[in-house]
Design a protein around this motif. Structure first.
Motif, PDB file in Angstrom:
ATOM      1  N   ASP A   1       0.831  -1.210   0.000  1.00 61.37           N
ATOM      2  CA  ASP A   1       0.000   0.000   0.000  1.00 61.37           C
ATOM      3  C   ASP A   1       0.866   1.260   0.000  1.00 61.37           C
ATOM      4  O   ASP A   1       0.620   2.203  -0.774  1.00 61.37           O
ATOM      5  CB  ASP A   1      -0.913  -0.016   1.224  1.00 61.37           C
ATOM      6  CG  ASP A   1      -1.726   1.265   1.349  1.00 61.37           C
ATOM      7  OD1 ASP A   1      -2.575   1.511   0.470  1.00 61.37           O
ATOM      8  OD2 ASP A   1      -1.504   2.025   2.304  1.00 61.37           O
TER       9      ASP A   1
ATOM     10  N   GLU B   1       2.473   1.810  -3.416  1.00 58.99           N
ATOM     11  CA  GLU B   1       1.526   2.369  -4.387  1.00 58.99           C
ATOM     12  C   GLU B   1       1.393   3.879  -4.184  1.00 58.99           C
ATOM     13  O   GLU B   1       1.388   4.654  -5.146  1.00 58.99           O
ATOM     14  CB  GLU B   1       0.146   1.705  -4.224  1.00 58.99           C
ATOM     15  CG  GLU B   1       0.110   0.217  -4.501  1.00 58.99           C
ATOM     16  CD  GLU B   1       0.044  -0.112  -5.981  1.00 58.99           C
ATOM     17  OE1 GLU B   1       0.112   0.828  -6.805  1.00 58.99           O
ATOM     18  OE2 GLU B   1      -0.063  -1.299  -6.317  1.00 58.99           O
ATOM     19  N   ARG B   2       1.292   4.302  -2.931  1.00 53.02           N
ATOM     20  CA  ARG B   2       1.142   5.728  -2.646  1.00 53.02           C
ATOM     21  C   ARG B   2       2.386   6.507  -3.050  1.00 53.02           C
ATOM     22  O   ARG B   2       2.294   7.573  -3.670  1.00 53.02           O
ATOM     23  CB  ARG B   2       0.853   5.938  -1.159  1.00 53.02           C
ATOM     24  CG  ARG B   2      -0.554   5.530  -0.751  1.00 53.02           C
ATOM     25  CD  ARG B   2      -0.698   5.362   0.751  1.00 53.02           C
ATOM     26  NE  ARG B   2      -0.262   6.552   1.487  1.00 53.02           N
ATOM     27  CZ  ARG B   2      -0.095   6.585   2.805  1.00 53.02           C
ATOM     28  NH1 ARG B   2      -0.326   5.495   3.533  1.00 53.02           N
ATOM     29  NH2 ARG B   2       0.291   7.688   3.408  1.00 53.02           N
TER      30      ARG B   2
END
Length: 361
Positions: free
Chosen positions: A270, A273-274
């Motif tokens: 996560d 991805e950010r």
């Protein structure tokens, strides 16, 4: 309020949905349609979203599968960084007509100090209007602008009338404008810090203003002085010409400590991805990946690795970060925070510098 704050004139210019707007400008079939710039695959990330897509909740740095779930008619277009850089150069050439004091933040936004402009205009507001008109004439794209007496308020103001608008926050307006804002809307206060502030009963600028500096120092360390100032509409940071961005990163504090590798993998994926979404937004990549681990006793370690080839995409970043984190498992104590950072930055698509061969092997 000191004399410098009152007399400075700062403009923050932010292009409207820059990458997506360039694609819609260059392809009439895309105009009026919900559009995302980025990869459409399972591991894709939205680098930019058109305003038509934003109405469905699609945002930059969002995983593509989430974006498609929110907007089934979403059209994906692969980014063209060479085109975005060329348009950005046109925009920055316009900035240079008005002032030499320019701090680029990315391809599509910058601070300008127009306290002593190169052209005679009656006000900073008139300069911002002229800049936006010249950008539109040269590129066919729209920009929003914020005008104020410091950088913090100028950036807030540029968001206030988006898209294709501008807003002014005067010295008299500044403290009251800040007082009514939720702290999560402050530039410089991210989601994790906002959550910590909420836990302390700090939800608005006014709440933040009532906090003694000593308490802010205990809770937020070296950032306390900045928070203390912006709660009062004060920001003395100068517009820094040619200030290079050193890194792009993100971190997350968990509601429950992480003990298992599966949970850590999901968190790293996560975060990667950010971070990659932010890299895409700025047209950047990098050769150094760093992972930060903070344990539940607040002990912290940082592990990093530099490779010859720059990061290619979010899965590549995630794999490099997981390789760095793996030796920390199983942890002796719970992990309360993880962070991923990319540094050694360069423009996306830029060829890596040739390496000198080692003398011995």
């Amino acid at each position: 309020m000191d004399r410098q704050e009152v007399t400075r004139r700062i403009i923050h210019v932010d292009m409207d949905a820059f990458y997506a707007s360039v694609e819609q400008r260059d392809n009439p079939d895309l105009r009026g349609r919900p559009l995302a710039v980025g990869g459409a695959g399972r591991r894709g990330v939205v680098a930019a979203a058109s305003y038509e897509a934003r109405r469905f909740g699609v945002r930059s740095a969002m995983p593509s599968v989430t974006a498609q779930r929110k907007c089934p008619d979403l059209v994906f277009v692969r980014p063209r960084f060479d085109v975005y850089r060329a348009v950005s150069a046109q925009i920055h050439a316009i900035f240079a007509r008005f002032t030499p004091v320019i701090q680029p933040l990315s391809l599509d936004e910058a601070y300008l100090d127009v306290t002593n402009p190169l052209q005679a205009y009656p006000s900073a507001t008139a300069i911002a209007t002229a800049i936006r008109a010249q950008i539109h004439d040269a590129t066919g794209l729209t920009a929003s602008a914020g005008v104020s007496y410091n950088k913090f308020l100028a950036k807030l103001a540029s968001d206030y009338r988006k898209p294709n608008g501008q807003f002014v926050i005067t010295p008299r307006m500044g403290p009251d404008f800040v007082a009514n804002l939720p702290v999560e809307d402050f530039h410089g206060i991210g989601p994790a810090t906002a959550a910590r502030m909420h836990a302390l009963g700090i939800r608005t600028g006014l709440d933040l203003r009532t906090q003694p500096l000593s308490r802010l120092l205990r809770q937020f360390g070296k950032a306390a002085d900045f928070y203390y100032g912006i709660a009062r509409g004060i920001d003395e940071r100068p517009v820094e010409v040619n200030r290079p961005r050193r890194s792009v990163g993100a971190e997350r504090t968990f509601d429950a400590d992480i003990h298992e590798w599966v949970g850590a993998q999901a968190a790293i994926a996560d975060l990667s991805e950010r971070v990659w979404g932010r890299c895409l937004t700025r047209g950047l990549t990098g050769i150094t990946v760093t992972v930060k681990v903070k344990y539940n006793d607040f002990r912290q370690i940082v592990r990093g690795r530099t490779e010859a080839e720059p990061v290619r995409d979010a899965p590549d970043l995630g794999q490099r970060a997981m390789d760095l984190l793996a030796p920390c498992f199983p942890p002796r104590r719970g992990i309360r925070l993880l962070g991923v950072t990319v540094s050694g930055l360069r423009e996306a698509g830029e060829e890596p510098a040739p390496r000198q061969l080692a003398l011995f092997g």
